[in-house]
Design an enzyme around this catalytic site. Structure first.
Site, PDB file in Angstrom:
ATOM      1  N   LYS A  35       0.728  -1.161  -0.213  1.00  0.00           N
ATOM      2  CA  LYS A  35       0.190   0.067  -0.192  1.00  0.00           C
ATOM      3  C   LYS A  35       0.906   1.162   0.136  1.00  0.00           C
ATOM      4  CE  LYS A  35      -0.969  -0.219   5.135  1.00  0.00           C
ATOM      5  NZ  LYS A  35      -1.774  -0.747   6.360  1.00  0.00           N
ATOM      6  N   TYR A 256      18.679  28.919   9.706  1.00  0.00           N
ATOM      7  CA  TYR A 256      17.591  29.892  10.286  1.00  0.00           C
ATOM      8  C   TYR A 256      17.541  29.471  11.581  1.00  0.00           C
ATOM      9  CZ  TYR A 256      15.925  30.411   5.996  1.00  0.00           C
ATOM     10  OH  TYR A 256      15.669  31.658   4.690  1.00  0.00           O
TER      11      TYR A 256
HETATM   12  C1  LIG Z   1      -0.126  -1.828   6.806  1.00  0.00           C
HETATM   13  C2  LIG Z   1      -1.265  -3.328   7.325  1.00  0.00           C
HETATM   14  C3  LIG Z   1      -0.023  -4.537   7.830  1.00  0.00           C
HETATM   15  C4  LIG Z   1       1.295  -4.491   7.242  1.00  0.00           C
HETATM   16  O1  LIG Z   1       1.596  -3.407   8.572  1.00  0.00           O
HETATM   17  P1  LIG Z   1       2.989  -3.131   8.683  1.00  0.00           P
HETATM   18  O2  LIG Z   1       3.292  -2.895  10.465  1.00  0.00           O
HETATM   19  O3  LIG Z   1       3.567  -2.789   8.066  1.00  0.00           O
HETATM   20  O4  LIG Z   1       4.020  -4.692   8.844  1.00  0.00           O
HETATM   21  C5  LIG Z   1      -1.059  -5.105   7.959  1.00  0.00           C
HETATM   22  N1  LIG Z   1      -2.100  -4.862   7.525  1.00  0.00           N
HETATM   23  C6  LIG Z   1      -3.441  -4.282   7.871  1.00  0.00           C
HETATM   24  C7  LIG Z   1      -4.139  -4.353   7.494  1.00  0.00           C
HETATM   25  C8  LIG Z   1      -2.483  -3.151   6.690  1.00  0.00           C
HETATM   26  O5  LIG Z   1      -3.540  -2.038   7.270  1.00  0.00           O
END
Ligand SMILES: *Cc1c(COP(=O)(O)O)cnc(C)c1O
Length: 365
Positions: A35, A256
């Protein structure tokens, strides 16, 4: 010449980390979670290396189409399911598996005309209180789905809120076990943290693990454990070069707000990297940086296009020297993205996803 900043994606490291996750749960199948454009790496850039997974999990329908277009014929899972009824047409057409987490999604499925049975992941809200049916509503949802001709197979799914921390997963695991005990179907519970920290328990491994961040070489429970502890390798390097050098006298300040004042003579390098590249502005003096593969520190505030580093540990370094903001330097030295994220009070996830579009990306070894 373009600015010297560059992000490099490391396919060998992705392969290694995926193999590590398989090893953590050898009897389970592995979703590579891609994702958010493969956690900022770019799906097209990670696809070859992650083809060894059993499936790709994501939540954007466009990303699912992209994975199919890259040639993947295996499982693809929409982690949040569909967002409107017509998304189900795409699921039927591309053979996408999808989460079902609410009543609306069941109603849409019941009204969906299709010849192909859908594989659905029914989501239990076991305590995270984000998506999913409550333990009270779960069995009714399962019965309704199970009676639909549109549904082929139902997998039980839940997500842990504290797999990386002291609260742990026992309370959620118990709720999941309680509700699903006598229902048929495969199970999927674990993200990276649960897969690495709790995978000795077969109930936690289930039939499918869903690792994301560990595949991208970050320890899900930093600083309790590091990437080295979990035998993970960085999959993204952010590098640049020194484009200016200043010699400070005691009392001179940097950048800055003059947040850093030299208390002795000090050579600093000015690096072509700033918050407009995705380097966190919240990193302050002391954040680790590699110059020519040698560990030193950031000094002063990060500005939009530049930041400054202390050159005292690397007296031979100067104009044009290699700077590694995170990842692996040419000499093989590694700076964990987790350390930089911690300095900024955030997580590696955010840094990877925030890599700015203006940074050129290359696929390395
Ligand atoms: C993003 C996600 C994962 C992966 O999580 P990580 O902490 O990156 O391993 C697994 N299951 C769901 C439902 C997620 O949304």
């Amino acid at each position: 010449m373009p600015r010297p900043i560059l992000a490099t994606i490391h396919p060998e490291a992705l392969r290694h980390n995926l193999a590590r996750m398989r090893q953590a749960a050898p009897d389970a199948r592995v979703w590579a979670v891609v994702k958010a454009n493969s956690y900022g790496h770019g799906i097209a850039r990670t696809y070859e290396a992650l083809r060894g997974a059993d499936g790709f999990a994501l939540l954007d329908l466009q990303e699912a189409e992209q994975v199919r277009a890259l040639g993947w014929r295996g499982p693809i899972l929409l982690l949040e399911g569909v967002f409107e009824p017509r998304d189900l047409e795409l699921c039927s057409r591309l053979g996408l598996w999808h989460a079902v987490h609410c009543e609306e999604q069941i109603a849409w499925l019941a009204a969906h005309k299709t010849q192909v049975g859908h594989r659905v992941f029914l989501k239990l809200n076991s305590g995270m209180n984000r998506l999913g049916f409550t333990p009270q509503g779960y069995r009714t949802a399962w019965m309704r789905l199970n009676a639909l001709p549109q549904v082929d197979e139902i997998t039980h799914m839940t997500h842990f809120s504290d797999a990386d921390g002291p609260r742990g997963i026992a309370h959620q695991l118990e709720a999941f076990e309680e509700v699903t005990r006598d229902l048929p179907g495969e199970r999927s519970l674990s993200n990276s943290a649960a897969s690495l920290r709790h995978a000795s328990d077969a109930r936690v491994r289930g039939d499918w693990i869903r690792p994301g961040i560990a595949v991208y070489g970050s320890a899900p429970d930093f600083p309790e454990h590091t990437m080295v502890h979990w035998d993970l390798q960085p999959t993204m390097t952010l590098s640049s070069r020194i484009i200016g050098v200043q010699r400070l006298q005691p009392g001179d300040t940097v950048g800055y707000g003059s947040s850093f004042t030299a208390d002795a003579p000090l050579r600093i390098g000015v690096v072509a990297c700033g918050y407009a590249d995705g380097y966190p502005r919240h990193c302050s003096t002391g954040t680790p940086v590699l110059v020519d593969g040698v560990r030193t520190r950031l000094v002063g505030r990060v500005s939009m296009d530049m930041l400054a580093v202390d050159l005292s540990p690397v007296p031979q370094a100067g104009f044009g020297s290699e700077v590694t903001l995170w990842g692996t330097a040419t000499n093989g030295a590694v700076l964990a993205i987790d350390e930089v994220a911690a300095s900024a009070g955030t997580l590696s996830y955010e840094l990877m996803c925030a890599l700015a579009p203006r940074v050129p990306v290359t696929v390395g070894a």
